[in-house]
Design an enzyme around this catalytic site. Sequence first.
Site, PDB file in Angstrom:
ATOM      1  N   LYS A  74      28.587-105.863 -28.857  1.00  0.00           N
ATOM      2  CA  LYS A  74      28.211-106.909 -27.898  1.00  0.00           C
ATOM      3  C   LYS A  74      28.038-108.252 -28.607  1.00  0.00           C
ATOM      4  O   LYS A  74      28.438-109.300 -28.087  1.00  0.00           O
ATOM      5  CB  LYS A  74      26.910-106.531 -27.189  1.00  0.00           C
ATOM      6  CG  LYS A  74      26.399-107.609 -26.236  1.00  0.00           C
ATOM      7  CD  LYS A  74      25.148-107.167 -25.496  1.00  0.00           C
ATOM      8  CE  LYS A  74      24.673-108.276 -24.550  1.00  0.00           C
ATOM      9  NZ  LYS A  74      23.498-107.851 -23.748  1.00  0.00           N
ATOM     10  N   HIS A 121      65.737 -83.522 -18.996  1.00  0.00           N
ATOM     11  CA  HIS A 121      64.931 -84.191 -17.971  1.00  0.00           C
ATOM     12  C   HIS A 121      63.798 -83.289 -17.487  1.00  0.00           C
ATOM     13  O   HIS A 121      63.557 -83.160 -16.284  1.00  0.00           O
ATOM     14  CB  HIS A 121      65.803 -84.653 -16.813  1.00  0.00           C
ATOM     15  CG  HIS A 121      66.889 -85.583 -17.226  1.00  0.00           C
ATOM     16  ND1 HIS A 121      66.662 -86.733 -17.949  1.00  0.00           N
ATOM     17  CD2 HIS A 121      68.240 -85.525 -17.044  1.00  0.00           C
ATOM     18  CE1 HIS A 121      67.804 -87.345 -18.188  1.00  0.00           C
ATOM     19  NE2 HIS A 121      68.775 -86.643 -17.662  1.00  0.00           N
TER      20      HIS A 121
END
Length: 529
Positions: free
Chosen positions: A140, A281
């Site tokens: 922070k 695929h």
Amino acid sequence: MTDLAPVCRALLSVSDKTGLVELGQALAARGVELLSTGGTARTLRDAGLGVIDVAEVTGFPEMMDGRVKTLHPMVHGGLLALRDNPDHVAAMETHGIGPIDLLVVNLYPFEATVAAGAGYDDCIENIDIGGPAMIRAGAKNHAFVNVVVDTEDYAALLAELDANDGATTLAFRKKLAQTAYARTGAYDAAVSTWMAGAIGEKTPRRRVVAGTLAQPLRYGENPHQGAAFYLDGSDRPGVATAKQWQGKELSYNNINDTDAAFELVSEFLPAGGPACAIIKHANPCGVARGASLEEAYRRAFDCDRTSAFGGIIALNMKLDEPTARAICEIFTEVVIAPAADDAAKEVFAAKKNLRLLTTGGLANPGAAGLTIRQVSGGFLAQDKDNGRITAEDLKVVTKRAPTEAEIADMLFAWTVGKHVKSNAIVYVKDGATVGVGAGQMSRVDSTRIAARKAQDMAEAVGLPETPTKGSVVASDAFFPFPDGLLTAAEAGATAVIQPGGSMRDDEVIAAADEAGLAMVFTGMRHFRH
């Protein structure tokens, strides 16, 4: 916010001691004062470094088995104070709080503790409290504080200090802060996920998904899409844990298809013989067992030689030279196997674009897990499809019971069908697929496509008739009408395995009896969308 912020005082408290001594030495050489706790302090002192115990700073000893040591204003004040705020500076002077410019913390090994199968109490004890609190505080206050949570960032930190005469830039601190919050977020996600399982909560009110970057990808499914590959920390054998021996970087589609291939081939244990799965695929275009690995590959390849070109090949045991030479007869994108012998690697070395991956083992198809799929506005989460069927689970519903050979092929077809996109139809003969129909809106269309694929196979391989003659057929879900089943019978299938459960089961069974088919119900569906 300031840009350059000097690093004069550092707090180091780590569970993973990798690179700790080298980092401590480098910081001390730059004149940085070192604060530390517990085992970290001992490691640094043993290396001859001067270290101040946090207990000396706070005036309180570590207590409660180490649960309380850094949760103190002398620590958090040093992390949270704004150096350019007069009130904050005055408070620090009044209470004798020294600024902490660098925080190096990696957390208690909670994930590793869970992965090792530890009991509930041990897992609870490995939930870090002080570490996340300090990380969040320092992150922070990244206007002034550097927070390092990953050992791989040690070198970058030292390079930054060298480049800026012992200081760091705001951009660098922001990047560290983002990584820090991601780490605490992932840590809390691991704890909450574990606890949900520990208390039997199947659908927790809040579910968090976290990952660690494995690699940025060149693009996603298409070149205009950005993409990256993340690891979930589960260490399940597969593409995420594999070692790549050669070939260029895997693409998004490579990773997706390789995962599908290896998950499928892992269904076939080596004790049952060699097995090979070829994927295109994300759908199987050929799966087979064989007397040798080379034979398994060639039988899988024969199912659909056209689709196998540029596909993904997965093997259930160590890749050997004969199989490697057979694979090299056509272009293949990726080969993945538990291992590969030196002769096979040498064969592949001549194919620079072929990627070879080894996993060290097969994935456990019966293991529990979670699958997640994003939808607009949220995501779907479900248990992994680890359902499996044995011969004892089959319910014969026709007048004719299947033969032992048909049962073996039906179980093989059923296993493959679990990995085919719905609607899925799989024809199998003698332990090899001979026709696969995937992803159609109509089940009868999948049946026809699979039969047509088998005709193509006959032409390509030079068979006198379509291999669906005398085959078995698996359907991932029930036949809603007799038409799909009759199409399979017309193709020459002699036995059918399907879940059952349709409102028209009686009609389908009657049609099977009339066609002379043997049919079994599994009572389990394998939709794969």
